[in-house]
Enzyme design. Structure first.
Site, PDB file in Angstrom:
ATOM      1  N   ASN A 162     -28.484 -56.115 -24.088  1.00 44.37           N
ATOM      2  CA  ASN A 162     -27.887 -57.353 -24.616  1.00 44.37           C
ATOM      3  C   ASN A 162     -28.088 -57.569 -26.112  1.00 44.37           C
ATOM      4  O   ASN A 162     -27.380 -58.362 -26.713  1.00 44.37           O
ATOM      5  CB  ASN A 162     -28.363 -58.575 -23.814  1.00 44.37           C
ATOM      6  CG  ASN A 162     -29.839 -58.832 -23.933  1.00 44.37           C
ATOM      7  OD1 ASN A 162     -30.613 -57.931 -24.217  1.00 44.37           O
ATOM      8  ND2 ASN A 162     -30.242 -60.061 -23.711  1.00 44.37           N
ATOM      9  N   LYS A 185     -35.705 -45.084 -27.294  1.00 44.53           N
ATOM     10  CA  LYS A 185     -34.800 -44.858 -26.157  1.00 44.53           C
ATOM     11  C   LYS A 185     -33.961 -46.125 -25.989  1.00 44.53           C
ATOM     12  O   LYS A 185     -34.421 -47.142 -25.478  1.00 44.53           O
ATOM     13  CB  LYS A 185     -35.675 -44.538 -24.944  1.00 44.53           C
ATOM     14  CG  LYS A 185     -35.212 -44.699 -23.555  1.00 44.53           C
ATOM     15  CD  LYS A 185     -33.922 -44.180 -23.104  1.00 44.53           C
ATOM     16  CE  LYS A 185     -33.493 -44.912 -21.854  1.00 44.53           C
ATOM     17  NZ  LYS A 185     -32.524 -45.975 -22.093  1.00 44.53           N
ATOM     18  N   ASP A 223     -39.146 -42.010 -16.131  1.00 46.11           N
ATOM     19  CA  ASP A 223     -40.556 -41.969 -15.730  1.00 46.11           C
ATOM     20  C   ASP A 223     -41.312 -40.913 -16.527  1.00 46.11           C
ATOM     21  O   ASP A 223     -42.470 -41.098 -16.905  1.00 46.11           O
ATOM     22  CB  ASP A 223     -40.681 -41.656 -14.224  1.00 46.11           C
ATOM     23  CG  ASP A 223     -40.245 -42.827 -13.368  1.00 46.11           C
ATOM     24  OD1 ASP A 223     -39.720 -43.810 -13.942  1.00 46.11           O
ATOM     25  OD2 ASP A 223     -40.411 -42.768 -12.135  1.00 46.11           O
ATOM     26  N   GLU A 258     -41.305 -57.619 -22.768  1.00 47.59           N
ATOM     27  CA  GLU A 258     -40.579 -58.883 -22.646  1.00 47.59           C
ATOM     28  C   GLU A 258     -39.566 -58.682 -21.528  1.00 47.59           C
ATOM     29  O   GLU A 258     -38.689 -57.822 -21.626  1.00 47.59           O
ATOM     30  CB  GLU A 258     -39.888 -59.246 -23.962  1.00 47.59           C
ATOM     31  CG  GLU A 258     -40.848 -59.449 -25.133  1.00 47.59           C
ATOM     32  CD  GLU A 258     -41.846 -60.586 -24.970  1.00 47.59           C
ATOM     33  OE1 GLU A 258     -41.678 -61.422 -24.055  1.00 47.59           O
ATOM     34  OE2 GLU A 258     -42.825 -60.630 -25.737  1.00 47.59           O
ATOM     35  N   ARG A 291     -28.684 -63.587 -21.823  1.00 47.18           N
ATOM     36  CA  ARG A 291     -29.850 -63.683 -22.713  1.00 47.18           C
ATOM     37  C   ARG A 291     -31.052 -64.001 -21.845  1.00 47.18           C
ATOM     38  O   ARG A 291     -30.960 -64.855 -20.957  1.00 47.18           O
ATOM     39  CB  ARG A 291     -29.666 -64.806 -23.752  1.00 47.18           C
ATOM     40  CG  ARG A 291     -28.568 -64.539 -24.757  1.00 47.18           C
ATOM     41  CD  ARG A 291     -28.216 -65.779 -25.563  1.00 47.18           C
ATOM     42  NE  ARG A 291     -29.367 -66.411 -26.159  1.00 47.18           N
ATOM     43  CZ  ARG A 291     -29.812 -67.623 -25.835  1.00 47.18           C
ATOM     44  NH1 ARG A 291     -29.210 -68.346 -24.901  1.00 47.18           N
ATOM     45  NH2 ARG A 291     -30.856 -68.121 -26.447  1.00 47.18           N
ATOM     46  N   CYS A 292     -32.171 -63.321 -22.124  1.00 44.17           N
ATOM     47  CA  CYS A 292     -33.353 -63.591 -21.311  1.00 44.17           C
ATOM     48  C   CYS A 292     -33.753 -65.055 -21.433  1.00 44.17           C
ATOM     49  O   CYS A 292     -34.258 -65.656 -20.498  1.00 44.17           O
ATOM     50  CB  CYS A 292     -34.497 -62.694 -21.737  1.00 44.17           C
ATOM     51  SG  CYS A 292     -34.917 -62.904 -23.451  1.00 44.17           S
TER      52      CYS A 292
HETATM   53  P1  NAP Z   1     -33.036 -52.832 -17.663  1.00 45.80           P
HETATM   54  O1  NAP Z   1     -32.065 -52.350 -16.667  1.00 45.80           O
HETATM   55  O2  NAP Z   1     -34.414 -53.130 -17.207  1.00 45.80           O
HETATM   56  O3  NAP Z   1     -33.061 -51.726 -18.832  1.00 45.80           O
HETATM   57  C1  NAP Z   1     -33.829 -51.899 -19.984  1.00 45.80           C
HETATM   58  C2  NAP Z   1     -34.095 -50.549 -20.612  1.00 45.80           C
HETATM   59  O4  NAP Z   1     -34.939 -49.774 -19.765  1.00 45.80           O
HETATM   60  C3  NAP Z   1     -32.846 -49.710 -20.839  1.00 45.80           C
HETATM   61  O5  NAP Z   1     -32.978 -49.005 -22.032  1.00 45.80           O
HETATM   62  C4  NAP Z   1     -32.894 -48.769 -19.644  1.00 45.80           C
HETATM   63  O6  NAP Z   1     -32.167 -47.587 -19.861  1.00 45.80           O
HETATM   64  C5  NAP Z   1     -34.373 -48.495 -19.575  1.00 45.80           C
HETATM   65  N1  NAP Z   1     -34.873 -47.951 -18.322  1.00 45.80           N
HETATM   66  C6  NAP Z   1     -34.396 -48.097 -17.072  1.00 45.80           C
HETATM   67  N2  NAP Z   1     -35.185 -47.439 -16.194  1.00 45.80           N
HETATM   68  C7  NAP Z   1     -36.187 -46.863 -16.898  1.00 45.80           C
HETATM   69  C8  NAP Z   1     -37.330 -46.053 -16.560  1.00 45.80           C
HETATM   70  N3  NAP Z   1     -37.613 -45.701 -15.326  1.00 45.80           N
HETATM   71  N4  NAP Z   1     -38.126 -45.655 -17.562  1.00 45.80           N
HETATM   72  C9  NAP Z   1     -37.868 -45.977 -18.847  1.00 45.80           C
HETATM   73  N5  NAP Z   1     -36.813 -46.742 -19.216  1.00 45.80           N
HETATM   74  C10 NAP Z   1     -35.997 -47.186 -18.251  1.00 45.80           C
HETATM   75  O7  NAP Z   1     -32.516 -54.167 -18.395  1.00 45.80           O
HETATM   76  P2  NAP Z   1     -31.088 -54.510 -18.986  1.00 45.80           P
HETATM   77  O8  NAP Z   1     -30.130 -54.636 -17.854  1.00 45.80           O
HETATM   78  O9  NAP Z   1     -30.764 -53.574 -20.094  1.00 45.80           O
HETATM   79  O10 NAP Z   1     -31.361 -55.957 -19.635  1.00 45.80           O
HETATM   80  C11 NAP Z   1     -31.309 -57.131 -18.880  1.00 45.80           C
HETATM   81  C12 NAP Z   1     -32.671 -57.601 -18.447  1.00 45.80           C
HETATM   82  O11 NAP Z   1     -33.547 -57.599 -19.564  1.00 45.80           O
HETATM   83  C13 NAP Z   1     -32.694 -59.030 -17.934  1.00 45.80           C
HETATM   84  O12 NAP Z   1     -33.542 -59.115 -16.828  1.00 45.80           O
HETATM   85  C14 NAP Z   1     -33.260 -59.828 -19.093  1.00 45.80           C
HETATM   86  O13 NAP Z   1     -33.873 -61.038 -18.737  1.00 45.80           O
HETATM   87  C15 NAP Z   1     -34.199 -58.866 -19.681  1.00 45.80           C
HETATM   88  N6  NAP Z   1     -34.404 -59.172 -21.097  1.00 45.80           N
HETATM   89  C16 NAP Z   1     -35.568 -59.766 -21.472  1.00 45.80           C
HETATM   90  C17 NAP Z   1     -35.777 -60.114 -22.791  1.00 45.80           C
HETATM   91  C18 NAP Z   1     -37.037 -60.791 -23.234  1.00 45.80           C
HETATM   92  O14 NAP Z   1     -37.283 -60.790 -24.433  1.00 45.80           O
HETATM   93  N7  NAP Z   1     -37.832 -61.366 -22.350  1.00 45.80           N
HETATM   94  C19 NAP Z   1     -34.802 -59.840 -23.736  1.00 45.80           C
HETATM   95  C20 NAP Z   1     -33.625 -59.224 -23.314  1.00 45.80           C
HETATM   96  C21 NAP Z   1     -33.440 -58.891 -21.994  1.00 45.80           C
HETATM   97  P3  NAP Z   1     -30.713 -47.367 -19.193  1.00 45.80           P
HETATM   98  O15 NAP Z   1     -29.800 -48.318 -19.859  1.00 45.80           O
HETATM   99  O16 NAP Z   1     -30.434 -45.958 -19.522  1.00 45.80           O
HETATM  100  O17 NAP Z   1     -30.891 -47.625 -17.736  1.00 45.80           O
HETATM  101  O1  G3P Z   2     -32.306 -61.736 -24.316  1.00 45.78           O
HETATM  102  C1  G3P Z   2     -32.889 -61.522 -25.567  1.00 45.78           C
HETATM  103  C2  G3P Z   2     -33.911 -62.555 -25.831  1.00 45.78           C
HETATM  104  O2  G3P Z   2     -34.917 -62.033 -26.611  1.00 45.78           O
HETATM  105  C3  G3P Z   2     -33.289 -63.814 -26.326  1.00 45.78           C
HETATM  106  O3  G3P Z   2     -33.115 -63.903 -27.661  1.00 45.78           O
HETATM  107  O4  G3P Z   2     -32.464 -65.055 -29.690  1.00 45.78           O
HETATM  108  O5  G3P Z   2     -30.931 -65.017 -27.746  1.00 45.78           O
HETATM  109  O6  G3P Z   2     -32.992 -66.377 -27.677  1.00 45.78           O
HETATM  110  P1  G3P Z   2     -32.329 -65.164 -28.226  1.00 45.78           P
END
Ligand code: NAP
Ligand code: G3P
Length: 487
Positions: A162, A185, A223, A258, A291-292
Site C-alpha cells: 500500500n 524485498k 522463509d 508494523e 491503510r493500516c
Molecule cells: P502481506 O501480505 O503481509 O505482505 C507484506 C510483505 O511481506 C510483502 O512484501 C510480501 O511479499 C512479504 N511476505 C509475504 N510472505 C512472506 C514470507 N514468508 N517471508 C518474507 N516476506 C513475506 O501484507 P500486504 O497485503 O502487502 O499489506 C497489507 C497488510 O499490511 C494489512 O494487514 C495492513 O494492515 C498491514 N500494514 C500495516 C502497516 C503498519 O504500519 N502497521 C502499514 C501498512 C500495511 P509478497 O508481496 O511477495 O507476498
Molecule cells: O498503511 C500504512 C500506514 O503506515 C498508514 O500510514 O500515513 O496512511 O496513516 P498513513
C-alpha cells in the site's frame, strides 16, 4: 536514469550496484489492478540468488559503516532531490501498479522525500553518551564509559503493497544513515515502483552492494530470506498473519514490525460532529481503506448516533469512485482476492442484520464505499480488518462500553477520540490499549518523526525517524579505566 532497471519488459534487481547483476530464468508478470493490463515482469529469485545477494550485502557493509555520517547524509539528501524531481513519473507508476489515486500518489512521493531529508539530518545528531562510574553505589570516579551508536550489519527491509515507496524508504533511509547495508524485498505488487526507489538511492551515490534488492515468490524464498544467518535485523510492515509467522521463525534476530489494525473512532455526545464526520470519512476511505491506520470502526454514543451516521452517510455519498488517474478517492482494490474478502465481511453484516446505509455494490475488484449502522458484536465487521472501503458504526451507551469494545480487539494500532472535553479525552486515551490515540483527528501515522507503533497483534518496536535509526543501531561501549590521581 530509470532505463538501467529495465531490460526489454523485465524490471531487474540491483546486485552490487549492477541492475540485472544476477540473471534469472523465471520472471513474474505484474498487471495493473485497474484494468489488468500488463506492466512488466520482475525477476523470480531462487534461494541461491538470495544467498549471493546477502553475502554481497554483508561484505560491503563494513566500508559503509566507516564512511563519515556527513557523507552518508549528503547521499540521502541527493536521493531526496532526485525523488522529488521524478515525482510526476513515479506517481503515475503508483497509480498504475497499486491503483492509488493520483493525489495520494503524489503525496506519498513528496512525503518520502521529506522523510529521507529529515532522516539524513537526524542521523547526524545521533550522539552517544559518556557515563562516569561514581554515580553507581560502591564505585569511585575512575571509569568512563563512552557509548556511541554503531550499525547492526545487514538489515532486511520488507514492505507492503500500500506504500511501496514510502514504507520502503522509511526502512531503507534510517538503516543506511545508521551505517547498515540493506537487503530490500519489496511487495510483489508494488515492486516495480519500489525498484525505482532503489535506483534513486543508487543514483544518489549509495556504494555498490549497500542497497541490494530481491524480488520473487514469497512462498518460495520468504522463509529462507528471513531465517538467513547473515541477516542482523528484520524491519517488516505487512499483515499480522505474515508478521507473526516471521516472528516465530526468525529466532534471535531483532525485529521491528508494523502490522494490521482495527482502529476505532470514539465519538462522544459533545463532539463537533461535522468535523468528526469529515475526519472519519477521510480516515476510513482514503486509498479505498487500504491503510493500516484507516478508521475501521466508529463507536458513537447513542444519543448522537443518528446525527453522526447521517453526516457520515452524506459524505460517503460524495466520495468519487473511478480510475486512479482521475480526481477520485475510491479506486479498485489491489486484487480480486482482497475484494472477495471485503465482500465476505459485508455479506456477513447484511446477513446478521446490520443496517446498510450506502454501498454494497461491486464491479470486479472495485468495491463501492459501504457504510453500516447498528453493527453488533457478533458481526465479523466489528473485529476483522477489511483493508477496503467499508465502515461499521457501532452504537454505545457509555464511555466504558466504548473503551471495552475498542480494547476487545486483537489489534492495538491507534484510536481516535472526538470530544470537546479534554478531561474525558485524556481519560479515554489513558485506557485505550493502542500505540497512539488521536484527540479530535483521524487515525494516521504522520508526521513521520512522531513515534509510530502498534501493541498486541499490531506490531513490535517503534518506528518514527529517530526511533527507527536507533532501532537499527546499538550502543557500543568503550570503558576507559584510569587512576583519578597524580602521584
Ligand atoms: P502481506 O501480505 O503481509 O505482505 C507484506 C510483505 O511481506 C510483502 O512484501 C510480501 O511479499 C512479504 N511476505 C509475504 N510472505 C512472506 C514470507 N514468508 N517471508 C518474507 N516476506 C513475506 O501484507 P500486504 O497485503 O502487502 O499489506 C497489507 C497488510 O499490511 C494489512 O494487514 C495492513 O494492515 C498491514 N500494514 C500495516 C502497516 C503498519 O504500519 N502497521 C502499514 C501498512 C500495511 P509478497 O508481496 O511477495 O507476498
Ligand atoms: O498503511 C500504512 C500506514 O503506515 C498508514 O500510514 O500515513 O496512511 O496513516 P498513513
Amino acid at each position: 536514469m530509470f532505463s538501467k532497471i529495465k531490460k526489454d519488459e523485465l524490471y531487474q534487481n540491483v546486485y552490487n550496484g549492477i541492475w540485472g547483476g544476477i540473471k534469472t530464468d523465471e520472471n513474474i508478470p505484474i498487471y495493473a489492478p485497474l484494468d489488468n493490463s500488463f506492466i512488466g515482469y520482475i525477476q523470480k529469485y531462487s534461494k541461491n540468488d538470495v544467498d549471493r545477494t546477502i553475502d554481497n550485502s554483508k561484505k560491503t557493509q563494513v566500508a559503509w559503516s566507516e564512511t563519515p555520517i556527513n557523507e552518508r547524509a549528503a547521499i540521502l539528501h541527493k536521493a531526496a532531490t532526485i525523488l522529488e524531481d521524478h515525482k510526476e513519473y513515479l506517481a503515475e507508476l503508483l497509480c498504475k501498479e497499486i491503483c492509488k489515486d493520483k493525489k495520494s500518489s503524489l503525496s506519498e512521493i513528496q512525503r518520502t522525500a521529506d522523510f529521507i531529508r529529515f532522516t539524513a539530518d537526524e542521523g547526524k545528531h545521533l550522539y552517544g553518551t559518556a557515563i562516569s562510574s561514581d554515580s553507581f553505589p560502591g564505585y569511585k570516579k575512575d571509569k568512563l564509559s563512552f557509548a556511541t551508536y554503531v550499525p547492526l550489519g545487514v538489515v532486511l527491509a520488507i514492505s507492503p503493497f500500500n506504500y511501496p515507496i514510502n514504507l520502503s524508504a522509511s526502512k531503507i533511509a534510517p538503516a543506511l544513515i545508521a551505517g547498515n547495508s540493506v537487503v530490500f524485498k519489496p511487495p510483489t505488487q508494488g515492486s516495480i515502483s519500489a525498484l525505482h526507489l532503489a535506483q534513486i538511492f543508487n543514483e544518489a551515490g549509495i556504494p555498490p552492494g549497500i542497497l541490494n534488492t530481491i524480488t520473487g515468490s514469497s512462498s518460495e524464498i520468504g522463509d529462507y530470506l528471513v531465517t538467513h544467518p547473515s541477516i542482523n535485523f528484520i524491519n517488516f510492515t505487512g499483515s499480522t498473519k505474515i508478521g507473526r509467522h516471521i516472528a516465530k521463525i526468525a529466532e534471535m534476530v531483532p525485529l521491528l514490525m508494523e502490522l494490521g489494525g482495527k482502529d476505532a473512532a470514539i465519538v462522544l455526545e459533545d463532539a463537533d460532529l461535522e468535523d468528526a464526520s469529515s475526519d472519519i470519512v477521510s480516515g476510513a476511505f482514503s486509498y479505498s481503506g487500504q491503510r493500516c491506520t484507516a478508521v475501521k470502526r466508529v463507536l458513537v454514543m447513542e444519543t448522537v448516533a443518528d446525527a453522526l451516521s447521517e453526516m457520515i452517510r452524506k459524505k460517503v455519498e460524495e466520495l468519487k469512485v473511478g480510475s486512479p488517474f482521475e480526481d477520485v478517492q475510491i479506486t479498485p482494490l489491489i486484487d480480486n482476492k482482497a475484494a472477495d474478502f471485503v465482500q465476505e465481511l459485508i455479506d456477513d453484516a447484511v446477513q446478521k442484520g446490520g443496517k446498510l446505509l450506502i454501498g454494497n455494490k461491486r464491479e470486479g475488484n472495485l468495491i463501492y464505499p459501504t457504510l453500516f449502522d447498528y453493527v453488533t458484536k457478533d458481526m465479523r465487521l466489528a473485529w476483522e480488518e477489511p483493508f477496503g472501503p467499508v465502515l461499521p458504526i457501532m452504537r454505545v451507551k457509555t464511555i466504558q462500553e466504548a473503551i471495552d469494545i475498542a480494547n476487545r480487539s486483537e489489534y492495538g494500532l491507534q484510536s481516535s477520540v472526538f470530544t470537546k472535553n479534554i478531561d474525558k479525552a485524556f481519560y479515554i486515551a489513558s485506557k485505550l490499549d493502542v500505540g497512539t490515540v488521536q484527540i479530535n483527528n483521524r487515525t494516521e501515522r504522520g508526521p513521520d518523526h512522531f513515534p509510530f507503533l502498534g501493541v498486541k497483534s499490531s506490531g513490535l518496536g517503534t518506528q518514527g525517524i529517530s526511533y527507527s535509526i536507533k532501532a537499527m543501531s546499538r550502543p557500543k561501549a568503550i570503558v576507559l579505566n584510569f587512576e583519578n590521581k597524580i602521584e
